[in-house]
Design an enzyme around this catalytic site. Structure first.
Site, PDB file in Angstrom:
ATOM      1  CB  THR A  15      -4.918   3.282   1.199  1.00 18.80           C
ATOM      2  OG1 THR A  15      -5.130   4.380   1.433  1.00 18.80           O
ATOM      3  CG2 THR A  15      -5.775   2.022   1.013  1.00 18.80           C
ATOM      4  CG  ASP A  16       0.797   3.268   1.668  1.00 21.62           C
ATOM      5  OD1 ASP A  16       0.307   3.234   0.278  1.00 21.62           O
ATOM      6  OD2 ASP A  16       1.539   2.129   1.819  1.00 21.62           O
ATOM      7  CD  GLN A  17       2.936  10.559   0.348  1.00 20.55           C
ATOM      8  OE1 GLN A  17       3.757   9.962   0.825  1.00 20.55           O
ATOM      9  NE2 GLN A  17       2.478  11.718  -0.279  1.00 20.55           N
ATOM     10  CB  VAL A  20      -0.930  -0.379  -1.185  1.00 17.38           C
ATOM     11  CG1 VAL A  20      -0.718  -0.465  -2.812  1.00 17.38           C
ATOM     12  CG2 VAL A  20       0.338  -0.053  -0.596  1.00 17.38           C
TER      13      VAL A  20
END
Length: 131
Positions: A15-17, A20
């Site tokens: 996941t990213d910041q 997601v």
């Protein structure tokens, strides 16, 4: 055409910041599904490579409809679009645990001789498994 379903649980590192799944991880999800599809047909990708056949990705097209998030249980349906020749094209549908369609995609790969690095026709033993 023959289809197969694979399952992947989203890991935190994917996941990213924003929380997601980062778009770059989807190529790995598609690869997991393709290798599972081959295995379900009784075809070992490792053995195929040992016999001099490689399958590099030629084209990747992805539509992100809804985000996947940490700990989602993804269901990846992979289906062969048509009988392969020199190229083989797969379609993918990714659903979450609530059966919501998150992603639609397709990849096209090319059968290649590992020594000459030139395209070759799909090996007959694969075609035989698809009939």
């Amino acid at each position: 055409m023959k289809s197969h379903i694979s399952y992947v649980k989203v890991r935190y590192a994917e996941t990213d910041q924003m929380g997601v799944v980062h778009h770059g991880n989807y190529a790995q999800y598609f690869e997991i599904a393709r290798l599972d599809w081959l295995s379900a047909l009784g075809i070992s990708y490792k053995t195929m490579e040992e016999n001099g056949v490689m399958l590099p990705v030629y084209e990747l097209n992805t539509k992100f409809l809804k985000p996947a998030v940490f700990e989602d249980e993804l269901e990846i349906e992979v289906q062969l679009k048509e009988l392969p020749s020199v190229k083989i094209t797969f379609e993918y549908l990714i659903y979450n645990q609530n059966k919501e369609l998150l992603t639609k995609a397709f990849t096209t790969l090319v059968f290649m001789d590992s020594k000459t690095k030139k395209p070759i026709r799909c090996p007959q033993y694969i075609l035989d498994k698809l009939k």
